[in-house]
Every structure is written in C-alpha cells, then in structure tokens.
Design a protein around this motif. Structure first.
Motif, PDB file in Angstrom:
ATOM      1  N   GLN A  98       0.837  -1.195   0.000  1.00 26.59           N
ATOM      2  CA  GLN A  98       0.000   0.000   0.000  1.00 26.59           C
ATOM      3  C   GLN A  98       0.874   1.248   0.000  1.00 26.59           C
ATOM      4  OE1 GLN A  98      -2.351  -0.641   3.535  1.00 26.59           O
ATOM      5  NE2 GLN A  98      -3.754  -2.035   2.504  1.00 26.59           N
ATOM      6  N   GLY A  99       0.504   2.226  -0.836  1.00 24.87           N
ATOM      7  CA  GLY A  99       1.276   3.458  -0.868  1.00 24.87           C
ATOM      8  C   GLY A  99       1.046   4.225  -2.153  1.00 24.87           C
ATOM      9  N   PRO A 100       1.674   5.389  -2.294  1.00 20.92           N
ATOM     10  CA  PRO A 100       1.409   6.285  -3.413  1.00 20.92           C
ATOM     11  C   PRO A 100       2.277   6.087  -4.638  1.00 20.92           C
ATOM     12  CG  PRO A 100       2.755   7.410  -1.790  1.00 20.92           C
ATOM     13  CD  PRO A 100       2.447   6.052  -1.223  1.00 20.92           C
ATOM     14  N   HIS A 101       3.299   5.239  -4.568  1.00 17.22           N
ATOM     15  CA  HIS A 101       4.209   5.127  -5.703  1.00 17.22           C
ATOM     16  C   HIS A 101       3.554   4.353  -6.852  1.00 17.22           C
ATOM     17  CE1 HIS A 101       8.079   5.478  -7.629  1.00 17.22           C
ATOM     18  NE2 HIS A 101       8.036   4.196  -7.954  1.00 17.22           N
ATOM     19  N   ILE A 102       4.022   4.627  -8.078  1.00 16.61           N
ATOM     20  CA  ILE A 102       3.529   3.912  -9.254  1.00 16.61           C
ATOM     21  C   ILE A 102       4.714   3.512 -10.130  1.00 16.61           C
ATOM     22  CG2 ILE A 102       1.266   5.028  -9.270  1.00 16.61           C
ATOM     23  CD1 ILE A 102       2.228   6.916 -11.436  1.00 16.61           C
ATOM     24  N   GLY A 103       4.527   2.436 -10.912  1.00 16.67           N
ATOM     25  CA  GLY A 103       5.543   2.021 -11.863  1.00 16.67           C
ATOM     26  C   GLY A 103       6.696   1.249 -11.270  1.00 16.67           C
ATOM     27  N   ALA A 104       6.490   0.609 -10.120  1.00 17.22           N
ATOM     28  CA  ALA A 104       7.576  -0.101  -9.449  1.00 17.22           C
ATOM     29  C   ALA A 104       7.554  -1.590  -9.803  1.00 17.22           C
ATOM     30  CB  ALA A 104       7.474   0.089  -7.941  1.00 17.22           C
ATOM     31  N   HIS A 105       8.454  -2.344  -9.168  1.00 13.86           N
ATOM     32  CA  HIS A 105       8.566  -3.777  -9.422  1.00 13.86           C
ATOM     33  C   HIS A 105       7.560  -4.583  -8.622  1.00 13.86           C
ATOM     34  CE1 HIS A 105      10.881  -2.691  -5.931  1.00 13.86           C
ATOM     35  NE2 HIS A 105      11.083  -3.945  -5.594  1.00 13.86           N
ATOM     36  N   LEU A 106       6.918  -3.965  -7.640  1.00 15.54           N
ATOM     37  CA  LEU A 106       5.906  -4.626  -6.820  1.00 15.54           C
ATOM     38  C   LEU A 106       4.558  -3.943  -7.015  1.00 15.54           C
ATOM     39  CD1 LEU A 106       8.005  -4.940  -3.539  1.00 15.54           C
ATOM     40  CD2 LEU A 106       7.518  -6.766  -5.185  1.00 15.54           C
TER      41      LEU A 106
END
Length: 325
Positions: free
Chosen positions: A261-269
């Motif tokens: 859960q969180g605000p980041h986008i485009g990551a590996h998870l």
C-alpha cells in the motif's frame, strides 16, 4: 515536479495567460498552476465537449500560456483528443505540453503532436522505487516552439541531478523495456478481469478505468508504438483504477487485497491506494468527483509478479469483501 516547474517558469517568460489543463493531473502540478500568476483553466472531463468549450474560449479572445495534459491521466486513464489540441495550438500559437508518465514512452510516441513531453523517470523508467528523476523533451520537429523554449530553458538551466542518482537511474533503466512488457501484460489481465465482473449488475465492481475501457481510449490508440523485435508488445502501461459501487465496498477490498500500500507507481511490486480519497478527500472532493475522480475507486499499479498470482489475490480480496459488506 522539478521538470514541470522549470518548464512552467520558462514558458511564462514567453507567453502570458492561464495554464489550460485537460483531465486529472498530479495534485502538486494542479497547485503549481493554481498558484501561478496566470492561474489555471481546468477542463476535468477532457472530452469533446470540453475541447469545444476551450475552442470557443479561444475564438472569443481567451488567453492560454500553454495546454498541459497527462496522456493518459492518473488515476483514471482518460485521454484527450491530442490531434485536435495540436490544430488549435497551431492556430492560436500556444504550447502543447504532454505528460506521458502513465503509459510511458516505451509504449506511446507523442513527437507528432507535442511541443514538450514530460516524464517522471522515477516511475517505470527507473522501475525500482529507489531513485528520483524527471525529464522534459523539447520537440525539435515543432520549429515555432523549439527555438524560444530551448533558449529560455537553457539560459536558466543548472544541473540539479546528483551524479550517483544518475548512475543508479541508468543501471535501473537497462531492464526498462523488459519490465514494461510485464507491466502491460499484468495491467491488461487485471483490467480484463475487473471489466468482466463489472458486466454483472450484481457485482460490487462498477467499472475499471484502463484502456480500452476508459474515456478517450480511441484518442490514445493511434499513438501506440509499433511492435519491434526489441519491444514486441507495446501497451497501455502499469496503472489502472477499479471503481466499486460504494465507498464501503472499496474500503473493504483495499483492506483485504494482498498488495503493498502506498502512493508510488511504476515499481517492481504491485501497490494499491485509495488515491482519490487520500489526495482529494479534503480538497473539494465534489469538484474532482464531478469529472470522474470518485472516492469509491482503488488505484492499482501493477508490478512484476506472476499474472496469475495477481489475479488470485484480487479474487480472494473480492471474496473477503463480499463477506464483510
């Protein structure tokens, strides 16, 4: 935001007037424009009627420093008619600035229409949520805008990127295309799954926001890159939003789904977030809901996990949700 801010400062030296925004934009971007001298003119739905209204505004002498749009937009993947905006830009001599972060430039090519392309390199280009950077590309094919923008930005430029960050970003980017293939595949699979559920009137899933199910997808499709041996499957990127019938159902799904859960986008998870509720919940939520940013939506940014694992986790979350709502 540094790239957007530097471009904004340079552009306002060349043209007066408000920034005209189509669709949803990152909240910090919105506030930057809102607080600038020319202010903001916002067309949230970014549909043909909004472009009609903008054209009428221009015909009546309305000013525009530049048009800014996310293509497609975060978090509901709306795409405006860029080709029509290009024609208006040529006629009324404003700059057309496009943020391609959500689809990512591996998937779409906007050099045929945009004066400037802005991308958050923190997202899919880096891909591992451990370094921050942004870029702006001035389009040399747009001869009327390129020279003045290049001169103005260059006169103000100083290097703000730490050397070690640049090296780390470069190392991360070596797997950029391979990761984008997986992002496209996973997001498409989840979008298809939720869309199939939304066709059942008894389902708690009201709709999914991801091309081709999001507004303006017909305007996005022509900009998809052609398949190549190096990148055989261009698509629409890593981000989708799932809309439920009620806020209670959305909250129950969010609590149940086994994603980070969180605000980041485009990551590996894979990461989920009630984006609209958290970002706009106290900031005129009715205004933002009116053009599609509803509190009962959960934003999902897919990672590199196995597609079947992601589908299973969503199915399990829906099963738990239905038992608690």
């Amino acid at each position: 935001m540094a790239a957007i801010t530097r471009l904004h400062e340079a552009t306002l030296q060349l043209r007066a007037g408000p920034v005209v925004v189509f669709g949803a934009v990152f909240h910090s971007t919105y506030h930057l424009f809102e607080e600038s001298e020319g202010g903001i003119r916002h067309y949230g739905r970014a549909n043909d009627a909004d472009v009609d209204d903008f054209e009428k505004y221009l015909e009546e002498g309305g000013k525009c420093a530049y048009v800014f749009t996310e293509f497609p937009s975060n978090p509901i993947l709306v795409s405006v008619n860029l080709e029509r905006l290009r024609r208006l830009a040529d006629k009324y001599h404003f700059f057309l600035v496009v943020d391609d972060t959500c689809a990512s430039f591996a998937n779409i090519d906007l050099l045929g229409v945009a004066d400037v392309i802005i991308t958050s390199l923190t997202k899919a280009f880096s891909g591992y949520a451990d370094v921050m950077a942004g870029s702006l590309v001035l389009n040399p094919n747009r001869t009327l805008s390129y020279a003045p923008l290049k001169q103005t930005i260059s006169s103000r430029f100083h290097n703000e990127l730490f050397e070690a960050d640049a090296a780390h970003l470069l190392a991360n980017s070596e797997s950029y295309l391979a990761r984008c293939v997986i992002h496209n595949r996973n997001a498409t699979a989840l979008a298809s799954y939720f869309h199939s559920l939304s066709l059942d009137a008894a389902s708690p899933v009201a709709q999914v926001h991801y091309p081709p199910h999001s507004p303006g997808s017909n305007y996005l499709a022509p900009f998809l890159r052609k398949p190549t041996a190096e990148y055989p499957a261009p698509g629409y990127g890593y981000l989708l939003s799932v809309e439920f019938g009620t806020v209670e159902q959305a909250a129950a799904f969010y609590d149940a789904v086994n994603f980070f859960q969180g605000p980041h986008i485009g990551a590996h998870l894979t990461i989920s977030m009630p984006y609209n509720m958290m970002v706009y919940g106290k900031d005129d939520p009715e205004v933002h809901a009116a053009y599609g940013l509803k509190p009962q939506q959960i934003r999902i940014t897919v990672g590199l996990e196995d597609q079947e694992v992601l589908l299973q986790r969503c199915a399990e979350a829906l099963s738990k949700m239905e038992k608690t709502t």
